[in-house]
Design a protein around this motif. Structure first.
Motif, short mmCIF file in Angstrom:
data_model
loop_
_atom_site.label_atom_id
_atom_site.label_comp_id
_atom_site.label_asym_id
_atom_site.label_seq_id
_atom_site.Cartn_x
_atom_site.Cartn_y
_atom_site.Cartn_z
N SER A 17 -34.13 -52.26 63.81
CA SER A 17 -32.87 -51.58 64.14
C SER A 17 -33.05 -50.43 65.13
O SER A 17 -32.20 -50.22 65.98
CB SER A 17 -32.18 -51.09 62.88
OG SER A 17 -33.02 -50.21 62.18
N ILE A 18 -34.15 -49.72 65.04
CA ILE A 18 -34.38 -48.61 65.99
C ILE A 18 -34.54 -49.15 67.40
O ILE A 18 -33.94 -48.65 68.34
CB ILE A 18 -35.60 -47.77 65.56
CG1 ILE A 18 -35.29 -47.05 64.26
CG2 ILE A 18 -35.98 -46.77 66.65
CD1 ILE A 18 -36.45 -46.30 63.67
N GLY A 19 -35.32 -50.20 67.54
CA GLY A 19 -35.51 -50.82 68.85
C GLY A 19 -34.24 -51.45 69.37
O GLY A 19 -33.95 -51.40 70.57
N SER A 20 -33.46 -52.05 68.48
CA SER A 20 -32.19 -52.66 68.89
C SER A 20 -31.22 -51.60 69.41
O SER A 20 -30.58 -51.79 70.44
CB SER A 20 -31.55 -53.39 67.72
OG SER A 20 -32.32 -54.48 67.34
N LEU A 21 -31.13 -50.49 68.70
CA LEU A 21 -30.25 -49.40 69.15
C LEU A 21 -30.73 -48.82 70.48
O LEU A 21 -29.93 -48.58 71.38
CB LEU A 21 -30.19 -48.30 68.10
CG LEU A 21 -29.20 -48.49 66.97
CD1 LEU A 21 -29.39 -47.43 65.91
CD2 LEU A 21 -27.79 -48.45 67.50
N HIS A 29 -26.33 -52.77 77.01
CA HIS A 29 -26.04 -54.15 76.66
C HIS A 29 -25.42 -54.20 75.27
O HIS A 29 -25.94 -53.61 74.33
CB HIS A 29 -27.35 -54.96 76.68
CG HIS A 29 -27.17 -56.41 76.40
ND1 HIS A 29 -26.53 -57.25 77.28
CD2 HIS A 29 -27.53 -57.17 75.34
CE1 HIS A 29 -26.52 -58.47 76.78
NE2 HIS A 29 -27.10 -58.45 75.60
N LYS A 30 -24.30 -54.89 75.15
CA LYS A 30 -23.57 -55.05 73.88
C LYS A 30 -23.01 -53.73 73.36
O LYS A 30 -22.80 -53.58 72.16
CB LYS A 30 -24.46 -55.68 72.80
CG LYS A 30 -25.06 -57.00 73.16
CD LYS A 30 -24.19 -58.12 72.69
CE LYS A 30 -24.90 -59.44 72.93
NZ LYS A 30 -24.00 -60.56 72.84
N THR A 31 -22.77 -52.78 74.23
CA THR A 31 -22.27 -51.47 73.77
C THR A 31 -20.76 -51.46 73.58
O THR A 31 -20.23 -50.46 73.09
CB THR A 31 -22.65 -50.36 74.76
OG1 THR A 31 -22.17 -50.71 76.06
CG2 THR A 31 -24.15 -50.17 74.80
N ARG A 32 -20.07 -52.51 73.94
CA ARG A 32 -18.61 -52.56 73.76
C ARG A 32 -18.19 -53.45 72.60
O ARG A 32 -17.02 -53.55 72.30
CB ARG A 32 -17.94 -53.06 75.04
CG ARG A 32 -18.09 -52.09 76.18
CD ARG A 32 -17.31 -52.54 77.36
NE ARG A 32 -17.53 -51.63 78.48
CZ ARG A 32 -17.08 -51.83 79.68
NH1 ARG A 32 -16.40 -52.92 79.96
NH2 ARG A 32 -17.32 -50.96 80.63
N VAL A 37 -21.82 -51.92 67.81
CA VAL A 37 -21.64 -50.47 67.81
C VAL A 37 -21.57 -49.93 66.38
O VAL A 37 -22.08 -48.84 66.10
CB VAL A 37 -20.38 -50.08 68.61
CG1 VAL A 37 -20.07 -48.60 68.48
CG2 VAL A 37 -20.56 -50.44 70.07
N VAL A 38 -20.99 -50.68 65.47
CA VAL A 38 -20.89 -50.26 64.07
C VAL A 38 -22.03 -50.85 63.24
O VAL A 38 -22.62 -50.17 62.41
CB VAL A 38 -19.52 -50.69 63.48
CG1 VAL A 38 -19.45 -50.39 62.00
CG2 VAL A 38 -18.39 -50.01 64.22
#
Length: 65
Positions: A17-21, A29-32, A37-38
């Motif tokens: 999860s840290i690397g994904s964030l 990428h995928k920030t919308r 985001v949640v």
């Protein structure tokens, strides 16, 4: 066809999860997408909670607070 973001969520749930964030925001990428985001911070919070519970159990023998 499988969900295109499903692999990323599964990888985060397994422990990335840290690397994904970091990757989400560094590469924008995928920030919308609400799922990311949640979901990614929620997975990170759950993992952090589990680490605290496990460390506390190993060091003191108390399972929960």
């Amino acid at each position: 066809m499988a969900d295109p973001g499903g692999e990323a969520v599964c990888a985060a749930a397994v422990g990335g999860s840290i690397g994904s964030l970091a990757g989400m925001y560094v590469f924008r990428h995928k920030t919308r997408h609400a799922k990311f985001v949640v979901g990614m911070p929620a997975i990170l919070a759950a993992q952090a909670f589990l680490v605290v519970v496990i460390v506390r159990y190993v060091t003191t023998g108390v399972f929960l607070f």
